[in-house]
Write a protein that holds these residues in place. Structure first.
Motif, mmCIF file in Angstrom:
data_model
loop_
_atom_site.group_PDB
_atom_site.id
_atom_site.type_symbol
_atom_site.label_atom_id
_atom_site.label_comp_id
_atom_site.label_asym_id
_atom_site.label_seq_id
_atom_site.Cartn_x
_atom_site.Cartn_y
_atom_site.Cartn_z
ATOM 1 N N THR A 220 -4.794 14.958 11.258
ATOM 2 C CA THR A 220 -3.405 14.641 10.927
ATOM 3 C C THR A 220 -2.671 14.042 12.126
ATOM 4 N N ARG A 221 -2.963 14.543 13.314
ATOM 5 C CA ARG A 221 -2.251 14.076 14.512
ATOM 6 C C ARG A 221 -2.863 12.807 15.110
ATOM 7 N N ILE A 222 -4.177 12.695 15.069
ATOM 8 C CA ILE A 222 -4.847 11.521 15.653
ATOM 9 C C ILE A 222 -4.865 10.360 14.664
ATOM 10 N N LYS A 223 -4.973 10.676 13.384
ATOM 11 C CA LYS A 223 -5.007 9.688 12.307
ATOM 12 C C LYS A 223 -6.121 8.645 12.471
ATOM 13 N N PRO A 224 -7.355 9.096 12.672
ATOM 14 C CA PRO A 224 -8.452 8.124 12.698
ATOM 15 C C PRO A 224 -8.734 7.628 11.281
ATOM 16 N N ASP A 225 -9.533 6.581 11.164
ATOM 17 C CA ASP A 225 -9.983 6.154 9.855
ATOM 18 C C ASP A 225 -10.887 7.248 9.305
ATOM 19 N N MET A 226 -10.517 7.802 8.160
ATOM 20 C CA MET A 226 -11.213 8.979 7.644
ATOM 21 C C MET A 226 -12.689 8.705 7.393
ATOM 22 N N THR A 227 -12.985 7.616 6.702
ATOM 23 C CA THR A 227 -14.373 7.318 6.346
ATOM 24 C C THR A 227 -15.223 7.066 7.589
ATOM 25 N N ILE A 228 -14.717 6.252 8.503
ATOM 26 C CA ILE A 228 -15.483 5.902 9.698
ATOM 27 C C ILE A 228 -15.635 7.102 10.616
ATOM 28 N N PHE B 70 -16.321 7.349 19.282
ATOM 29 C CA PHE B 70 -15.422 7.340 18.128
ATOM 30 C C PHE B 70 -14.421 6.197 18.133
ATOM 31 N N LYS B 71 -14.520 5.291 19.105
ATOM 32 C CA LYS B 71 -13.469 4.280 19.275
ATOM 33 C C LYS B 71 -13.260 3.404 18.039
ATOM 34 N N ASP B 72 -14.316 3.146 17.274
ATOM 35 C CA ASP B 72 -14.174 2.287 16.103
ATOM 36 C C ASP B 72 -13.416 2.961 14.954
ATOM 37 N N MET C 256 -17.727 -1.548 6.283
ATOM 38 C CA MET C 256 -17.317 -0.296 6.921
ATOM 39 C C MET C 256 -16.543 -0.591 8.205
ATOM 40 N N VAL C 257 -15.379 -1.154 8.016
ATOM 41 C CA VAL C 257 -14.491 -1.486 9.127
ATOM 42 C C VAL C 257 -13.092 -0.999 8.794
ATOM 43 N N LYS C 258 -12.293 -0.817 9.821
ATOM 44 C CA LYS C 258 -10.925 -0.342 9.633
ATOM 45 C C LYS C 258 -10.087 -1.375 8.880
ATOM 46 N N ARG C 259 -9.030 -0.878 8.260
ATOM 47 C CA ARG C 259 -8.059 -1.768 7.613
ATOM 48 C C ARG C 259 -7.505 -2.749 8.645
ATOM 49 N N PRO C 260 -7.535 -4.051 8.367
ATOM 50 C CA PRO C 260 -6.977 -5.022 9.319
ATOM 51 C C PRO C 260 -5.462 -4.881 9.433
ATOM 52 N N ASN C 261 -4.925 -5.299 10.559
ATOM 53 C CA ASN C 261 -3.489 -5.154 10.813
ATOM 54 C C ASN C 261 -2.645 -5.837 9.748
ATOM 55 N N TRP C 262 -3.103 -6.998 9.262
ATOM 56 C CA TRP C 262 -2.287 -7.752 8.306
ATOM 57 C C TRP C 262 -2.080 -6.990 7.000
#
Length: 438
Positions: A299-307, A329-331, A418-424
């Protein structure tokens, strides 16, 4: 055929909405598959029904693609759901105001044929109770039990039936939380008495882990149907169903007791589910602190859950230098943790590694357990948005890829997604912002 539209009622956003009904869904009939399983065949978006009110009963390509792909994606993830049999473009242009903000536009029309053993909802029973049609309520309840809960017999079968709905609904909520699914509009008319995920509208999977996330603009600012609220809303909705069928019972004490079993059922299954996601041999009383720490950290770090969970599977069992852990875990980070947040993250990873070293199962079984509980592919909103834009241009490449990828969500075959949501996509209409018309 003798097509029909169902009449039902419901509580919408916590308020009694009265009579509703299938405004753009038309049941064609039932198909008997021959193995004691029937399927109700239903068109969504084919035109007006007696319950369309002032609407046209149509559906647009955007919402139809979303329901078609997501209902199948949930099936392959192992989440109870209605299914989608076909998706057809109509060639018509349909006027829609996507966000109800006075900016209507024409969009291409489409129809989904969706299937389920039944599309009965809590709201079907609420309507008859509200009308005080107790004989019809009794007939519908008995018919439902005879059709879909035939194993329930005896004088107390209605109470047993409600208990089973409670258990199925609790299990469904655990599955939603497991894969990070947010329904977006958990009104009682969108709750299946079979414990299925039903009515795909302003849904989303989590990208960054946020219990307060709701994809539904109609749900702002209260966030009643946010990710972290879903279990408690399910309990509230079950209370509405209990009130509806209470006239069929001699008293309310037993049905209240049945309703209150929800918390224990959900809690037990939820802890077990988290244990599987973490690869624990068994969730023991002393592990509860670890599970609480996990959710606090996420909840506090808010990483991408799936990744994050995929990287956790690949995490070495023995502690490594802090820099190596953060790099591993950087990705998954949308924002790299610093200061106290970084300390919180590293402390959790250290505690977790110490715990899995005490496992009574071997590394291979631990990894297998985690792989089964944690999908590698989820149907993210930005991917759906891109596929819909392509289809509107007459292209279907991404749609075809997604149609295949949803069938293998636990394999590494589709890791390009399997990548994070893009900023746009963070503030893009149709990606982060949806409405009940979605």
């Amino acid at each position: 055929m003798q097509p029909y539209a169902a009449c039902y009622a419901g509580h919408q956003f916590g308020h009694w909405a009265g009579q509703l009904g299938d405004g753009r869904a038309i049941t064609l009939g039932e198909w008997d598959s021959g193995n004691e399983q029937t399927w109700e065949l239903q068109l969504k978006g084919a035109g007006r029904t007696p319950y369309s009110r002032r609407a046209d009963g149509r559906a647009v390509l955007r919402s139809s693609v979303r329901e078609y792909l997501m209902s199948e994606a949930m099936h392959y993830l192992g989440v109870p759901t209605t299914r989608a049999l076909s998706l057809v473009a109509t060639g018509d242009q349909v006027m829609r105001d996507m966000f109800y903000n006075g900016n209507p536009e024409f969009e291409p029309g489409a129809i989904v044929m969706r299937v389920a053993p039944s599309f009965l909802r809590f709201g079907n029973f609420e309507l008859l109770a509200a009308r005080q049609e107790n004989e019809n309520l009794k007939n519908l309840t008995n018919w439902t039990i005879q059709q879909y809960f035939l194993h329930l017999q005896g004088e107390d079968k209605i109470l047993l039936w409600f208990k089973e709905i409670v258990a199925r609904t609790a299990s469904l909520m655990v599955e939603w939380q497991r894969v990070g699914f947010v329904h977006g509009v958990m009104n009682t008319d969108n709750m299946s008495i079979l414990g299925l995920t039903i009515d795909y509208g302003p849904y989303s999977f989590l990208d960054d882990y946020d219990p307060d996330f709701t994809p539904n603009t109609t749900d702002l600012p209260g966030r009643r149907y946010a990710f972290g609220q879903q279990p408690s809303i399910a309990y509230w909705n079950l209370g509405c169903l209990a009130s509806a069928i209470a006239p069929l019972l001699s008293g309310t004490e037993e049905i209240v007791a049945a309703l209150e079993t929800f918390e224990d059922i959900y809690s037990t299954k939820y802890q077990s589910m988290l244990g599987n996601k973490l690869g624990l041999d068994k969730v023991k009383p002393e592990d509860i602190d670890l599970l609480v720490a996990l959710e606090d950290m996420l909840t506090r770090i808010k990483p991408d859950m799936t990744i994050f969970y995929q990287l956790l599977i690949a995490l070495p069992i023995h502690p490594e230098p802090e820099e190596a852990v953060l790099n591993h875990f950087k990705d998954s980070f949308y924002r790299a943790p610093e200061g106290k947040e970084q300390e919180l993250f590293l402390n959790f990873i250290k505690t977790y590694q110490e715990r899995i070293q005490k496992n009574s199962i071997g590394p291979e079984e631990r990894i297998t357990r985690m792989q089964k509980a944690n999908p590698r592919f989820i149907l993210r909103n930005y991917l759906l948005h891109q596929a819909i834009e392509e289809l509107e241009r007459g292209e279907s490449t991404l749609f075809g890829k997604l149609q295949e990828a949803i069938k293998e969500p636990y394999s590494g075959k589709w890791d390009a997604f399997m990548v994070k949501r893009p900023n746009w996509a963070s503030q893009k209409a149709g990606c982060s912002m949806l409405s009940c018309s979605s």
